[in-house]
Scaffold this motif. Structure first.
Motif, PDB file in Angstrom:
ATOM      1  N   PHE A  83      56.523  57.587  87.504  1.00 21.01           N
ATOM      2  CA  PHE A  83      56.723  57.099  86.137  1.00 21.01           C
ATOM      3  C   PHE A  83      58.006  56.273  86.019  1.00 21.01           C
ATOM      4  CE2 PHE A  83      53.798  60.635  84.784  1.00 21.01           C
ATOM      5  CZ  PHE A  83      52.849  59.804  84.218  1.00 21.01           C
ATOM      6  N   HIS A  84      59.046  56.665  86.811  1.00 20.60           N
ATOM      7  CA  HIS A  84      60.290  55.903  86.809  1.00 20.60           C
ATOM      8  C   HIS A  84      60.066  54.483  87.337  1.00 20.60           C
ATOM      9  CE1 HIS A  84      64.898  55.964  87.720  1.00 20.60           C
ATOM     10  NE2 HIS A  84      64.556  55.079  86.798  1.00 20.60           N
ATOM     11  N   ALA A  85      59.334  54.410  88.423  1.00 26.16           N
ATOM     12  CA  ALA A  85      59.024  53.090  88.991  1.00 26.16           C
ATOM     13  C   ALA A  85      58.209  52.251  88.011  1.00 26.16           C
ATOM     14  CB  ALA A  85      58.278  53.256  90.312  1.00 26.16           C
ATOM     15  N   ALA A  86      57.177  52.875  87.416  1.00 29.82           N
ATOM     16  CA  ALA A  86      56.348  52.149  86.439  1.00 29.82           C
ATOM     17  C   ALA A  86      57.176  51.723  85.239  1.00 29.82           C
ATOM     18  CB  ALA A  86      55.185  53.030  85.999  1.00 29.82           C
ATOM     19  N   LEU A  87      58.110  52.589  84.799  1.00 27.78           N
ATOM     20  CA  LEU A  87      58.945  52.259  83.646  1.00 27.78           C
ATOM     21  C   LEU A  87      59.822  51.043  83.926  1.00 27.78           C
ATOM     22  CD1 LEU A  87      59.840  53.116  80.813  1.00 27.78           C
ATOM     23  CD2 LEU A  87      61.567  54.579  81.881  1.00 27.78           C
ATOM     24  N   ILE A  88      60.389  50.981  85.137  1.00 27.57           N
ATOM     25  CA  ILE A  88      61.237  49.824  85.481  1.00 27.57           C
ATOM     26  C   ILE A  88      60.427  48.530  85.479  1.00 27.57           C
ATOM     27  CG2 ILE A  88      62.619  48.776  87.305  1.00 27.57           C
ATOM     28  CD1 ILE A  88      63.516  51.589  88.088  1.00 27.57           C
ATOM     29  N   ILE A  89      59.263  48.545  86.139  1.00 29.92           N
ATOM     30  CA  ILE A  89      58.434  47.342  86.229  1.00 29.92           C
ATOM     31  C   ILE A  89      57.933  46.928  84.850  1.00 29.92           C
ATOM     32  CG2 ILE A  89      56.310  46.374  87.167  1.00 29.92           C
ATOM     33  CD1 ILE A  89      58.526  46.698  89.216  1.00 29.92           C
ATOM     34  N   LEU A  90      57.380  47.867  84.080  1.00 24.54           N
ATOM     35  CA  LEU A  90      56.830  47.536  82.762  1.00 24.54           C
ATOM     36  C   LEU A  90      57.932  47.110  81.796  1.00 24.54           C
ATOM     37  CD1 LEU A  90      54.225  50.434  82.478  1.00 24.54           C
ATOM     38  CD2 LEU A  90      53.742  48.011  82.853  1.00 24.54           C
ATOM     39  N   SER A  91      59.103  47.751  81.880  1.00 20.06           N
ATOM     40  CA  SER A  91      60.223  47.348  81.023  1.00 20.06           C
ATOM     41  C   SER A  91      60.662  45.921  81.354  1.00 20.06           C
ATOM     42  CB  SER A  91      61.405  48.307  81.200  1.00 20.06           C
ATOM     43  OG  SER A  91      61.059  49.611  80.799  1.00 20.06           O
ATOM     44  N   THR A  92      60.650  45.586  82.647  1.00 21.52           N
ATOM     45  CA  THR A  92      61.014  44.217  83.055  1.00 21.52           C
ATOM     46  C   THR A  92      60.033  43.206  82.488  1.00 21.52           C
ATOM     47  OG1 THR A  92      61.984  45.067  85.111  1.00 21.52           O
ATOM     48  CG2 THR A  92      61.430  42.720  85.029  1.00 21.52           C
ATOM     49  N   ILE A  93      58.732  43.528  82.562  1.00 20.41           N
ATOM     50  CA  ILE A  93      57.711  42.608  82.025  1.00 20.41           C
ATOM     51  C   ILE A  93      57.897  42.423  80.526  1.00 20.41           C
ATOM     52  CG2 ILE A  93      55.235  42.316  81.624  1.00 20.41           C
ATOM     53  CD1 ILE A  93      54.754  43.750  84.286  1.00 20.41           C
ATOM     54  N   PHE A  94      58.139  43.557  79.813  1.00 22.20           N
ATOM     55  CA  PHE A  94      58.332  43.463  78.361  1.00 22.20           C
ATOM     56  C   PHE A  94      59.604  42.685  78.028  1.00 22.20           C
ATOM     57  CE2 PHE A  94      60.160  45.308  74.440  1.00 22.20           C
ATOM     58  CZ  PHE A  94      59.197  44.857  73.555  1.00 22.20           C
ATOM     59  N   ALA A  95      60.663  42.911  78.794  1.00 19.59           N
ATOM     60  CA  ALA A  95      61.913  42.187  78.552  1.00 19.59           C
ATOM     61  C   ALA A  95      61.746  40.682  78.767  1.00 19.59           C
ATOM     62  CB  ALA A  95      63.006  42.740  79.464  1.00 19.59           C
ATOM     63  N   LEU A  96      60.973  40.316  79.785  1.00 20.03           N
ATOM     64  CA  LEU A  96      60.716  38.893  80.030  1.00 20.03           C
ATOM     65  C   LEU A  96      59.915  38.269  78.896  1.00 20.03           C
ATOM     66  CD1 LEU A  96      59.961  38.955  83.869  1.00 20.03           C
ATOM     67  CD2 LEU A  96      61.972  37.988  82.740  1.00 20.03           C
ATOM     68  N   GLN A  97      58.934  39.023  78.341  1.00 19.51           N
ATOM     69  CA  GLN A  97      58.175  38.516  77.197  1.00 19.51           C
ATOM     70  C   GLN A  97      59.079  38.343  75.984  1.00 19.51           C
ATOM     71  OE1 GLN A  97      55.038  41.426  76.785  1.00 19.51           O
ATOM     72  NE2 GLN A  97      53.608  40.216  78.015  1.00 19.51           N
ATOM     73  N   LEU A  98      59.956  39.334  75.767  1.00 20.39           N
ATOM     74  CA  LEU A  98      60.888  39.251  74.653  1.00 20.39           C
ATOM     75  C   LEU A  98      61.853  38.081  74.831  1.00 20.39           C
ATOM     76  CD1 LEU A  98      61.483  40.932  72.084  1.00 20.39           C
ATOM     77  CD2 LEU A  98      63.241  42.126  73.393  1.00 20.39           C
ATOM     78  N   LEU A  99      62.347  37.905  76.055  1.00 18.59           N
ATOM     79  CA  LEU A  99      63.252  36.796  76.356  1.00 18.59           C
ATOM     80  C   LEU A  99      62.564  35.456  76.164  1.00 18.59           C
ATOM     81  CD1 LEU A  99      66.113  36.142  77.537  1.00 18.59           C
ATOM     82  CD2 LEU A  99      64.986  35.958  79.757  1.00 18.59           C
ATOM     83  N   ARG A 100      61.323  35.370  76.590  1.00 24.14           N
ATOM     84  CA  ARG A 100      60.584  34.110  76.460  1.00 24.14           C
ATOM     85  C   ARG A 100      60.419  33.734  74.993  1.00 24.14           C
ATOM     86  NH1 ARG A 100      55.091  32.695  75.912  1.00 24.14           N
ATOM     87  NH2 ARG A 100      54.625  30.634  76.776  1.00 24.14           N
ATOM     88  N   ARG A 101      60.127  34.713  74.150  1.00 23.18           N
ATOM     89  CA  ARG A 101      59.901  34.416  72.745  1.00 23.18           C
ATOM     90  C   ARG A 101      61.201  34.101  72.000  1.00 23.18           C
ATOM     91  NH1 ARG A 101      56.899  31.867  69.378  1.00 23.18           N
ATOM     92  NH2 ARG A 101      57.088  32.619  67.240  1.00 23.18           N
ATOM     93  N   LEU A 102      62.222  34.952  72.192  1.00 16.61           N
ATOM     94  CA  LEU A 102      63.440  34.811  71.407  1.00 16.61           C
ATOM     95  C   LEU A 102      64.411  33.787  71.965  1.00 16.61           C
ATOM     96  CD1 LEU A 102      64.157  38.558  70.534  1.00 16.61           C
ATOM     97  CD2 LEU A 102      62.927  36.847  69.199  1.00 16.61           C
ATOM     98  N   TYR A 103      64.442  33.645  73.309  1.00 10.31           N
ATOM     99  CA  TYR A 103      65.411  32.725  73.906  1.00 10.31           C
ATOM    100  C   TYR A 103      64.777  31.390  74.266  1.00 10.31           C
ATOM    101  CZ  TYR A 103      68.852  30.721  77.075  1.00 10.31           C
ATOM    102  OH  TYR A 103      69.724  29.877  77.674  1.00 10.31           O
ATOM    103  N   TRP A 104      63.790  31.407  75.148  1.00 13.11           N
ATOM    104  CA  TRP A 104      63.225  30.145  75.644  1.00 13.11           C
ATOM    105  C   TRP A 104      62.560  29.347  74.524  1.00 13.11           C
ATOM    106  CZ3 TRP A 104      65.539  29.189  79.817  1.00 13.11           C
ATOM    107  CH2 TRP A 104      65.697  30.104  80.853  1.00 13.11           C
ATOM    108  N   GLN A 105      61.716  30.020  73.719  1.00 15.76           N
ATOM    109  CA  GLN A 105      60.925  29.295  72.719  1.00 15.76           C
ATOM    110  C   GLN A 105      61.677  29.069  71.411  1.00 15.76           C
ATOM    111  OE1 GLN A 105      57.218  31.416  72.231  1.00 15.76           O
ATOM    112  NE2 GLN A 105      56.402  30.728  74.188  1.00 15.76           N
ATOM    113  N   ARG A 106      62.693  29.890  71.142  1.00 17.63           N
ATOM    114  CA  ARG A 106      63.412  29.729  69.874  1.00 17.63           C
ATOM    115  C   ARG A 106      64.802  29.141  70.062  1.00 17.63           C
ATOM    116  NH1 ARG A 106      62.209  34.616  65.569  1.00 17.63           N
ATOM    117  NH2 ARG A 106      59.996  34.181  65.291  1.00 17.63           N
ATOM    118  N   TRP A 107      65.725  29.920  70.618  1.00 12.49           N
ATOM    119  CA  TRP A 107      67.104  29.460  70.714  1.00 12.49           C
ATOM    120  C   TRP A 107      67.219  28.223  71.600  1.00 12.49           C
ATOM    121  CZ3 TRP A 107      70.829  28.615  74.383  1.00 12.49           C
ATOM    122  CH2 TRP A 107      72.127  28.454  73.917  1.00 12.49           C
TER     123      TRP A 107
END
Length: 494
Positions: A66-90
């Motif tokens: 679960f720790h391994a899955a949490l790291i990978i899934l958190s990274t994917i979610f963080a990249l989606q959040l970064l793409r929306r708030l940073y790349w596409q907006r700021w």
């Protein structure tokens, strides 16, 4: 048990956070986020149990998973959040455009590699440094095998940061003009005016000089070289070339076209036309229009574009003079505006006949311009265009035998419309200088021309409508005739 009972609360809280982000910032949520919520809800209680020392061996293995899955899934979610708030907006707000896909992909790949390293080291306790050192030889081998690909990737990154061009720009690459369609990690894709697609490796792009026709603005200049005979004065040639270029569709009025005397060649003086455009897609059409207009302008001016010395000049026989005279006499008989002339005067007018040839889409006369001649169409068709309220409207199409410009010829008024050749046209131009002696010799000719112009003006304005009283019609006719008579006498100095 208390820790395990908190799992549903953690799941719901994480899910609520995700839904808020989706509503507030339109962050895309999908299956990966659902799995992230499940992984976090399972990992947190197990982590608490492990800290209390009550976790079993199989639970410890589950905790790592679960720790391994949490790291990978958190990274994917963080990249989606970064793409929306940073790349596409700021980033888009700061730079005026969305971040290049290559830059986003390279950054995401680097972050994902870090996440995988964390999984191996933190979740499973692998010694990543030993693994990296042990795989150094393999990395060297792979590096040699992929050196071309790596060079393209590095060049692509350099292009993204340097920004010598962006998608939509027009470039000159290896003497080819092409529009940038896509930039990816390996190559740059371009499309030419002939709809050929070019896929050029980024390494090749970086190693060549790039000419960007769209930076800093889309307005840029091109040059065309044309030769004329040595006997023709350069200033006369310049005027012809400037006029031909300015009349070509797509050439910008500002900055205006310029003409330079570039060289004294073996068989001609070489002139260079510099013109500006803002739509590279029309490059071929604009150059075709300029060269076509130059040919027609030169022919009308009686000039020839010299043949190279090594070629044989072949000339087509000119139209027989008798046939041309017969055609002109036939057209002259059909012109109401010239009907007051007697046969002798018509013959004298024919002696000075000037035939002008205009190419399709060339402007014969321009609205609101000065003029001293009228035109009779011998062959071809022409459109009459009126510019009003910022719009050009075609009001009529003239055919062989019809005339235009007579009001300007006889009264000196400015051109009331623009006439554009709809097809290639042969026009008979009747100049004021040739008509003036005929009017001086016959004083009554001015009177008859005034009456004729008055009737035509009344017909144009609808004064001759059936419901108009005869007294009003006659009064208007006399008023118009007097006005035209005064203008003709003043213009022709009678």
């Amino acid at each position: 048990m208390l820790a395990l009972g908190a799992a549903p609360l953690i799941y719901l809280a994480t899910l609520a956070l995700g839904r808020w982000l989706k509503r507030a910032h339109h962050v895309p949520l999908g299956l990966m986020f659902q799995l992230l919520c499940v992984a976090l809800a399972a990992w947190a209680p197990l982590r608490v149990l492990r800290a209390d020392g009550t976790v079993k061996s199989w639970q410890d293995e589950g905790l790592r998973a679960f720790h391994a899955a949490l790291i990978i899934l958190s990274t994917i979610f963080a990249l989606q959040l970064l793409r929306r708030l940073y790349w596409q907006r700021w980033f888009a707000r700061k730079h005026g455009a969305e971040a290049p896909k290559l830059l986003q992909q390279v950054f995401a790949f680097a972050v994902f590699c870090v996440a995988v390293t964390m999984v191996l080291k933190v979740a499973y306790g692998f010694r990543v440094d030993t693994f990296i050192a042990g795989s150094g030889i393999i990395a060297v081998v792979i590096g040699f095998a992929m050196q071309e690909t790596l060079a393209n990737i590095i060049s692509g990154i350099a292009l993204q940061f340097g920004k010598p061009f962006t998608v939509g720009d027009w470039l000159i690459v290896d003497s080819q003009r092409a529009e940038v369609i896509e930039m990816n990690w390996r190559s740059t894709k371009l499309r030419t005016n002939d709809d050929y697609y070019l896929d050029i490796p980024n390494k090749a792009i970086v190693s060549h000089t790039i000419v960007n026709l769209s930076y800093p603005t889309k307005v840029h200049s091109n040059r065309i070289r044309i030769g004329f005979e040595y006997a023709v004065p350069p200033n006369r040639v310049r005027e012809i070339l400037r006029r031909a270029t300015a009349n070509a569709a797509g050439v910008l009025e500002s900055p205006p076209p310029k003409v330079y005397l570039r060289d004294f060649g073996d068989s001609a003086i070489i002139y260079e036309i510099k013109y500006s455009l803002d739509d590279e897609r029309r490059f071929n059409d604009i150059e075709d229009a300029i060269r076509t207009n130059v040919w027609y302008e030169a022919r009308r001016a009686g000039l020839a574009i010299p043949f190279p010395m090594r070629t044989v000049e072949i000339r087509r026989p000119a139209v027989h003079a008798d046939k041309l005279t017969a055609d002109l006499r036939e057209q002259l008989a059909r012109q109401e505006i010239l009907s007051p002339l007697d046969d002798t005067q018509k013959d004298r007018l024919l002696e000075h006949a000037q035939i002008r040839r205009f190419g399709r889409c060339e402007k014969v006369i321009r609205q609101d311009s000065e003029g001293c001649s009228m035109f009779v169409i011998i062959h071809g068709e022409a459109d009459v265009v009126i510019h009003a309220n910022g719009t050009d409207t075609t009001v009529a199409t003239l055919h062989a035998g019809e005339a235009f410009g007579e009001m300007c010829l006889l009264t000196g008024e400015k051109r009331s419309a623009t006439v554009i050749a709809k097809t290639d046209c042969d026009l008979w131009e009747i100049d004021r200088a040739h008509l003036q002696p005929l009017i001086h010799e016959n004083a009554s000719l001015a009177e008859r021309l005034s009456e004729l112009l008055a009737r035509r003006r009344m017909a144009t304005e609808g004064v001759l409508a059936a419901q108009t009283p005869a007294q009003v019609v006659e009064q208007k006719r006399q008023e118009y005739a007097a006005g035209f008579r005064k203008k003709i006498r003043s213009l022709f100095e009678i």
